[in-house]
Design an enzyme around this catalytic site. Structure first.
Site, short mmCIF file in Angstrom:
data_model
loop_
_atom_site.label_atom_id
_atom_site.label_comp_id
_atom_site.label_asym_id
_atom_site.label_seq_id
_atom_site.Cartn_x
_atom_site.Cartn_y
_atom_site.Cartn_z
N CYS A 111 43.34 5.22 -31.07
CA CYS A 111 42.76 3.96 -31.55
C CYS A 111 42.22 4.04 -32.97
CB CYS A 111 41.66 3.50 -30.60
SG CYS A 111 42.23 3.33 -28.91
N HIS A 247 37.25 -1.35 -34.37
CA HIS A 247 38.23 -1.24 -33.28
C HIS A 247 37.73 -2.06 -32.09
CE1 HIS A 247 40.76 0.16 -30.16
NE2 HIS A 247 39.88 0.98 -29.62
N ASN A 277 42.20 -4.53 -25.66
CA ASN A 277 42.24 -3.36 -26.53
C ASN A 277 43.71 -3.00 -26.79
OD1 ASN A 277 42.23 -0.78 -27.61
ND2 ASN A 277 40.72 0.05 -26.20
N1 ACO Z 1 36.80 -4.48 -11.50
C1 ACO Z 1 35.80 -4.38 -10.61
N2 ACO Z 1 35.10 -3.25 -10.42
C2 ACO Z 1 35.44 -2.19 -11.17
C3 ACO Z 1 36.46 -2.21 -12.11
C4 ACO Z 1 37.17 -3.42 -12.26
N3 ACO Z 1 38.17 -3.56 -13.14
N4 ACO Z 1 36.56 -1.01 -12.70
C5 ACO Z 1 35.61 -0.22 -12.16
N5 ACO Z 1 34.93 -0.94 -11.24
C6 ACO Z 1 33.82 -0.50 -10.41
C7 ACO Z 1 33.81 0.99 -10.22
O1 ACO Z 1 34.65 1.37 -9.15
C8 ACO Z 1 32.34 1.23 -9.90
O2 ACO Z 1 32.11 0.87 -8.55
P1 ACO Z 1 31.08 1.72 -7.66
O3 ACO Z 1 29.76 1.56 -8.35
O4 ACO Z 1 31.20 1.05 -6.35
O5 ACO Z 1 31.61 3.11 -7.71
C9 ACO Z 1 31.63 0.22 -10.78
O6 ACO Z 1 32.61 -0.79 -11.09
C10 ACO Z 1 31.11 0.81 -12.06
O7 ACO Z 1 32.12 1.61 -12.62
P2 ACO Z 1 31.93 2.35 -13.98
O8 ACO Z 1 33.19 3.04 -14.37
O9 ACO Z 1 30.68 3.17 -13.91
O10 ACO Z 1 31.69 1.11 -14.93
P3 ACO Z 1 31.02 1.06 -16.33
O11 ACO Z 1 29.79 0.29 -16.26
O12 ACO Z 1 30.99 2.39 -17.00
O13 ACO Z 1 32.09 0.18 -17.11
C11 ACO Z 1 33.80 0.47 -18.75
C12 ACO Z 1 33.41 0.65 -17.30
C13 ACO Z 1 33.85 -1.03 -19.06
C14 ACO Z 1 35.18 1.06 -18.98
C15 ACO Z 1 32.74 1.16 -19.63
O14 ACO Z 1 32.56 2.48 -19.23
C16 ACO Z 1 33.08 1.12 -21.05
O15 ACO Z 1 32.95 0.11 -21.71
N6 ACO Z 1 33.50 2.27 -21.62
C17 ACO Z 1 33.94 2.34 -22.97
C18 ACO Z 1 35.32 2.82 -22.95
C19 ACO Z 1 36.29 1.85 -23.48
O16 ACO Z 1 36.02 0.74 -23.90
N7 ACO Z 1 37.52 2.31 -23.47
C20 ACO Z 1 38.56 1.56 -24.00
C21 ACO Z 1 39.71 2.45 -24.24
S1 ACO Z 1 39.33 3.78 -25.21
C22 ACO Z 1 39.23 3.38 -26.78
O17 ACO Z 1 39.70 2.34 -27.18
C23 ACO Z 1 38.65 4.31 -27.71
#
Ligand code: ACO
EC number: 2.3.1.180
Length: 320
Positions: A111, A247, A277
């Site tokens: 990215c 990004h 993204n």
């Molecule tokens: N829909 C519904 N529930 C979901 C989904 C979904 N799509 N995905 C995960 N969950 C659930 C999980 O199973 C978990 O459930 P549980 O509590 O029963 O186990 C709960 O939601 C929380 O999951 P987490 O993975 O802890 O969610 P988090 O709050 O961390 O959010 C996210 C996930 C949005 C990916 C966050 O970590 C984030 O913003 N990370 C940044 C990474 C990013 O943006 N990456 C993009 C690609 S990389 C890049 O571009 C550099």
């Protein structure tokens, strides 16, 4: 001598995939996706490959710059999802747009790819080696996505963005790039695995895997750090910057970066709600939107900043 952006272009596939569409494929819902990421819909390639999208974006950037492809000396294309191992996507684009006088190659910085491509091209232009370059960020992550993994498949979209840069007196002011391979395992996508007649294994492809929270922590620390660095090292103040073109990984990351920089959110334009993204393509697509909407005037100072797999990060300060 530095390098100035003289044209921009972008392309996204026609097919819109909404959060409701995704809820039919995996156990998710619009509310979860919107509150955690800011994404409402994304574009997904049906027949378009990475090089097709990249060539379209490049044609539009050349038209915006008002130059012929034959004037290009250099094409650097950033992608993590090329259609072929070789030829490179840059060479495919070169053939498509008939840039017969250019040398063309790909770089891989996930990215952060567009910032790395711009910085690399700038180094060639600033040294006087080449005069005119096309830089492209293009990704078709839908082909690397595990469509059964709701933790990642809701995040990504496909698209490409491009810019033409030319050697001149104003333009890129400063750039910083960084990598931390030791932390690379938090965001990976396996290429073809080992396999041959002697080890008896069949090569397989892997999919994107991500430790979302670690990526989030990395981004909200590293992006403000590298933006401060690029400004400090060039003696530029935060207030001089019109836009921080970040990004587009996540609305909350952009918001956190603005907060840490103590900058109003209006200076951090976003289009993640419409495109998700698109990896190496997010920054040039957003830049092209700003350009076409007439939001950039000559003399404006902007910062482009990317972060992603590697881990990698980069920021480019430029005068429009
Ligand atoms: N829909 C519904 N529930 C979901 C989904 C979904 N799509 N995905 C995960 N969950 C659930 C999980 O199973 C978990 O459930 P549980 O509590 O029963 O186990 C709960 O939601 C929380 O999951 P987490 O993975 O802890 O969610 P988090 O709050 O961390 O959010 C996210 C996930 C949005 C990916 C966050 O970590 C984030 O913003 N990370 C940044 C990474 C990013 O943006 N990456 C993009 C690609 S990389 C890049 O571009 C550099």
């Amino acid at each position: 001598m530095t390098s100035k952006v003289i044209g921009t272009g972008s392309y996204v596939p026609e097919r819109v995939v909404t959060n409701e569409d995704l809820a039919k494929v995996v156990d998710t819902n619009d509310e979860w996706i919107v509150t955690r990421t800011g994404i409402h819909e994304r574009r997904i390639a049906m027949d378009e490959g990475t090089s097709f999208m990249a060539a379209e974006a490049s044609r539009r950037a050349l038209a915006d710059a008002g130059i012929d492809a034959s004037e290009l000396d250099l094409i650097i294309l950033a992608t993590s999802s090329s259609d072929h191992c070789f030829p490179s996507t840059a060479c495919e684009v070169q053939a498509e747009i008939r840039a017969k006088n250019a040398v063309a190659f790909d770089i891989s910085a996930a990215c952060s790819g567009f910032e790395f491509a711009l910085s690399t091209a700038h180094a060639f232009l600033a040294s006087g080696t080449y005069r005119t370059a096309l830089i492209v960020g293009a990704d078709c992550l839908s082909k690397l996505t595990d469509w059964t993994d709701r933790g990642t498949c809701v995040l990504f979209g496909d698209g490409a963005g491009a810019a033409v840069i030319q050697a001149g007196e104003t333009g890129v002011i400063h750039m910083v790039m960084g990598s931390d391979g030791a932390r690379g395992q938090v965001l990976t996508c396996t290429a073809r695995t080992d396999g041959n007649v002697f080890n008896g294994k069949t090569p397989e492809f892997g999919y994107i895997q991500m430790d979302g929270q670690e990526v989030f922590k990395f981004a909200v620390k590293k992006v403000p750090e590298c933006i401060r660095q690029v400004l400090d090292e060039s003696g530029t103040s935060m207030d001089e910057i019109k836009y921080f073109v970040l990004h587009q990984a996540n609305y909350r990351i952009c918001e956190a970066v603005a907060k840490r920089l103590k900058q109003p959110l209006e200076k951090v334009p976003m289009n993640i709600d419409r495109f998700g993204n698109t990896s190496g393509a997010t920054v040039p697509i957003l830049l092209d939107e700003l350009n076409r909407e007439g939001k950039l005037e000559r003399g404006d100072k902007i910062v482009l900043a990317g972060f992603g797999g590697g881990l990698t990060w980069g920021a480019v300060l430029l005068e429009w």
